[in-house]
Design a protein around this motif. Structure first.
Motif, PDB file in Angstrom:
ATOM      1  N   UNK A  37      -1.279  -2.144 -10.265  1.00  0.00           N
ATOM      2  CA  UNK A  37      -1.953  -2.037  -9.181  1.00  0.00           C
ATOM      3  C   UNK A  37      -2.982  -0.692  -9.508  1.00  0.00           C
ATOM      4  N   UNK A  38      -3.301  -0.003  -8.668  1.00  0.00           N
ATOM      5  CA  UNK A  38      -4.378   1.006  -8.653  1.00  0.00           C
ATOM      6  C   UNK A  38      -3.762   2.183  -8.195  1.00  0.00           C
ATOM      7  N   UNK A  39      -3.957   3.551  -9.048  1.00  0.00           N
ATOM      8  CA  UNK A  39      -3.391   4.607  -8.753  1.00  0.00           C
ATOM      9  C   UNK A  39      -4.210   5.606  -9.391  1.00  0.00           C
ATOM     10  N   UNK A  40      -4.241   6.924  -8.809  1.00  0.00           N
ATOM     11  CA  UNK A  40      -4.894   7.974  -9.650  1.00  0.00           C
ATOM     12  C   UNK A  40      -4.239   8.413 -11.022  1.00  0.00           C
ATOM     13  N   UNK A  41      -5.246   8.889 -11.828  1.00  0.00           N
ATOM     14  CA  UNK A  41      -4.732   9.023 -13.198  1.00  0.00           C
ATOM     15  C   UNK A  41      -3.751  10.173 -13.405  1.00  0.00           C
ATOM     16  N   UNK A  42      -3.714  11.096 -12.380  1.00  0.00           N
ATOM     17  CA  UNK A  42      -2.891  12.283 -12.210  1.00  0.00           C
ATOM     18  C   UNK A  42      -1.249  11.750 -12.150  1.00  0.00           C
ATOM     19  N   UNK A  43      -0.930  10.931 -11.142  1.00  0.00           N
ATOM     20  CA  UNK A  43       0.186  10.769 -11.087  1.00  0.00           C
ATOM     21  C   UNK A  43       0.748   9.752 -12.341  1.00  0.00           C
ATOM     22  N   UNK A  44      -0.018   8.856 -12.642  1.00  0.00           N
ATOM     23  CA  UNK A  44       0.229   7.989 -13.679  1.00  0.00           C
ATOM     24  C   UNK A  44       0.546   8.841 -15.078  1.00  0.00           C
ATOM     25  N   UNK A  45      -0.367   9.737 -15.233  1.00  0.00           N
ATOM     26  CA  UNK A  45      -0.005  10.652 -16.302  1.00  0.00           C
ATOM     27  C   UNK A  45       1.384  11.567 -16.047  1.00  0.00           C
ATOM     28  N   UNK A  46       1.630  11.801 -15.132  1.00  0.00           N
ATOM     29  CA  UNK A  46       2.686  12.775 -14.615  1.00  0.00           C
ATOM     30  C   UNK A  46       3.933  11.911 -15.012  1.00  0.00           C
ATOM     31  N   UNK A  47       3.864  10.601 -14.518  1.00  0.00           N
ATOM     32  CA  UNK A  47       5.224   9.757 -14.493  1.00  0.00           C
ATOM     33  C   UNK A  47       5.408   9.555 -16.181  1.00  0.00           C
ATOM     34  N   UNK A  48       4.416   8.917 -16.628  1.00  0.00           N
ATOM     35  CA  UNK A  48       4.366   8.801 -18.201  1.00  0.00           C
ATOM     36  C   UNK A  48       4.870   9.941 -18.937  1.00  0.00           C
ATOM     37  N   UNK A  49       4.753  11.183 -18.849  1.00  0.00           N
ATOM     38  CA  UNK A  49       5.194  12.137 -19.323  1.00  0.00           C
ATOM     39  C   UNK A  49       6.657  12.439 -19.078  1.00  0.00           C
ATOM     40  N   UNK A  50       7.193  12.194 -17.713  1.00  0.00           N
ATOM     41  CA  UNK A  50       8.527  12.225 -17.342  1.00  0.00           C
ATOM     42  C   UNK A  50       9.400  11.102 -17.931  1.00  0.00           C
ATOM     43  N   UNK A  56       0.564  -1.237   0.066  1.00  0.00           N
ATOM     44  CA  UNK A  56      -0.047   0.104  -0.054  1.00  0.00           C
ATOM     45  C   UNK A  56       0.851   1.037  -0.087  1.00  0.00           C
ATOM     46  N   UNK A  57       0.317   2.198  -0.362  1.00  0.00           N
ATOM     47  CA  UNK A  57       1.117   3.552  -0.727  1.00  0.00           C
ATOM     48  C   UNK A  57       0.484   4.589  -0.155  1.00  0.00           C
ATOM     49  N   UNK A  58       0.937   5.887   0.331  1.00  0.00           N
ATOM     50  CA  UNK A  58       0.202   6.936   0.979  1.00  0.00           C
ATOM     51  C   UNK A  58      -0.215   8.031  -0.307  1.00  0.00           C
ATOM     52  N   UNK A  59       0.632   7.858  -1.373  1.00  0.00           N
ATOM     53  CA  UNK A  59       0.133   8.782  -2.794  1.00  0.00           C
ATOM     54  C   UNK A  59       0.716   8.147  -3.965  1.00  0.00           C
ATOM     55  N   UNK A  60       0.113   8.707  -4.868  1.00  0.00           N
ATOM     56  CA  UNK A  60       0.676   8.313  -6.343  1.00  0.00           C
ATOM     57  C   UNK A  60       1.910   8.388  -6.751  1.00  0.00           C
ATOM     58  N   UNK A  61       2.622   9.463  -6.318  1.00  0.00           N
ATOM     59  CA  UNK A  61       4.059   9.703  -6.565  1.00  0.00           C
ATOM     60  C   UNK A  61       4.860   8.612  -6.094  1.00  0.00           C
ATOM     61  N   UNK A  62       4.628   7.840  -4.987  1.00  0.00           N
ATOM     62  CA  UNK A  62       5.537   6.738  -4.286  1.00  0.00           C
ATOM     63  C   UNK A  62       4.930   5.697  -5.265  1.00  0.00           C
ATOM     64  N   UNK A  63       3.845   5.619  -5.481  1.00  0.00           N
ATOM     65  CA  UNK A  63       3.285   4.251  -6.042  1.00  0.00           C
ATOM     66  C   UNK A  63       4.014   4.075  -7.369  1.00  0.00           C
ATOM     67  N   UNK A 101      -7.077  -1.865   8.451  1.00  0.00           N
ATOM     68  CA  UNK A 101      -5.904  -2.786   8.387  1.00  0.00           C
ATOM     69  C   UNK A 101      -4.629  -1.812   7.992  1.00  0.00           C
ATOM     70  N   UNK A 102      -4.836  -0.742   6.968  1.00  0.00           N
ATOM     71  CA  UNK A 102      -3.905  -0.064   6.607  1.00  0.00           C
ATOM     72  C   UNK A 102      -3.601   1.253   7.592  1.00  0.00           C
ATOM     73  N   UNK A 103      -4.779   1.900   7.916  1.00  0.00           N
ATOM     74  CA  UNK A 103      -4.833   3.124   8.621  1.00  0.00           C
ATOM     75  C   UNK A 103      -4.975   3.071  10.142  1.00  0.00           C
TER      76      UNK A 103
END
Length: 332
Positions: free
Chosen positions: A91-104, A72-79, A274-276
């Motif tokens: 796995x599952x992540x927000x589209x924003x972090x996925x998009x930012x990473x793809x562009x990078x 498990x992850x606290x945010x999309x950038x870490x994922x 279980x996580x939080x």
């Protein structure tokens, strides 16, 4: 005598051959197991991962020679950093972090959605903020800079002439984990939260937070996937059969959620606890559930529109080109 000796040697050779054959079959049939790690967050829109984990769906689809682990992850950038480093297979992540990473330059593909909706903008009780018109000059929080919920909120506000200090406006932006939003409201640290469910409903119930912008009104609220399923280019190129099995398990989980909402809510409450270490009230989760639509289908055009908005808000330096980013072949 020679004939007897010859027959004896033939018999010995046949026995040895049989033993050798049996040993080879045992070795070939007991291949070494491999490990597949699935990542997700303690948010409602990641419920398919929690349901799939609890029901053993990934294990069933991947087969007995695959050991499934979860991270498990606290945010999309870490994922996304973990995906790029090969620490997780998907796995599952927000589209924003996925998009930012793809562009990078990160080799990643969206291979399905998890849900739409579930982003709510809430204000602290006593802040004096009851509608978007009161937000100017306030302090707002999102999980990360440029994350999905941040872009949704700032897109909505910019269309109404209000921007953040980052682009010369009046709103102050801070970041933090959604599970901590409630305590930050209680301490008066922030005025407004871009809250993924179930945390908006929790704050409504626990600290009388006000809904400033509902899911139905926030930008991209009912069209953009709140979470997407991603994997690496390497997995798609070199292990597409396994990717298909991961997607099939995910689709089964989404269908199970839609067919069994009461049980899915209980599983999600347990998974988040279980996580939080936070045991959420079922009434809060039921309210959050009403704001969320679980689906595995993803529209590439919506992802592109969201990317264009991120560029317009200066989260991205260049106009994004998402060719090769959204791969719908596994969910079709």
């Amino acid at each position: 005598m020679k004939k007897l000796f010859g027959l004896l040697m033939v018999s010995i050779l046949l026995v040895l051959a049989a033993c050798g054959s049996g040993s080879g079959e045992a070795s070939g049939g007991s291949g070494e197991s491999e490990t597949v790690t699935i990542g997700y967050f303690p948010n409602l829109n990641h419920a398919p991962a929690m349901v799939a984990k609890q029901k053993g769906m990934y294990e069933e689809h991947l087969g007995g020679n695959v050991n499934v682990e979860y991270q498990t992850f606290p945010d999309g950038a870490t994922f996304m950093k973990a995906l790029a480093a090969g620490e997780i297979e998907g796995g599952l992540v927000g589209p924003g972090p996925a998009m930012n990473s793809f562009i990078s330059g990160v080799d990643a593909q969206i291979i399905g959605a998890s849900s739409t909706g579930g982003t709510v903008i809430v204000s602290r009780n006593g802040s004096g903020i009851e509608s978007w018109e009161d937000v100017e000059g306030s302090t707002f929080i999102s999980p990360r800079v440029g994350c999905t919920h941040n872009v949704q909120f700032e897109t909505y506000m910019k269309e109404r002439g209000v921007t953040s200090e980052r682009t010369g406006g009046s709103m102050t932006h801070v970041t933090g984990e959604p599970a901590r939003y409630q305590s930050m409201f209680e301490n008066g640290d922030v005025d407004v939260a871009t809250a993924p469910e179930p945390w908006a409903s929790v704050m409504e119930q626990e600290v009388d937070a006000n809904v400033v912008i509902p899911t139905s009104e926030i930008s991209f609220g009912e069209t953009l996937p709140a979470a997407v399923m991603v994997t690496s280019d390497d997995m798609v190129d070199n292990n597409s059969e396994q990717v298909q099995k991961l997607v099939d398990a995910h689709k089964e989980a989404v269908n199970y959620i839609n067919d069994n909402p009461d049980e899915a809510i209980d599983i999600t409450i347990e998974g988040i606890a279980d996580i939080t270490d936070q045991q959420l009230e079922k009434s809060a989760m039921e309210n959050a559930w009403e704001r969320t639509n679980f689906t595995y289908e993803v529209n590439p055009d919506v992802i592109q529109e969201f990317g264009n908005s991120s560029h317009d808000l200066q989260f991205l330096k260049e106009q994004p080109d998402f060719e090769g980013f959204v791969n719908t072949s596994f969910v079709e």
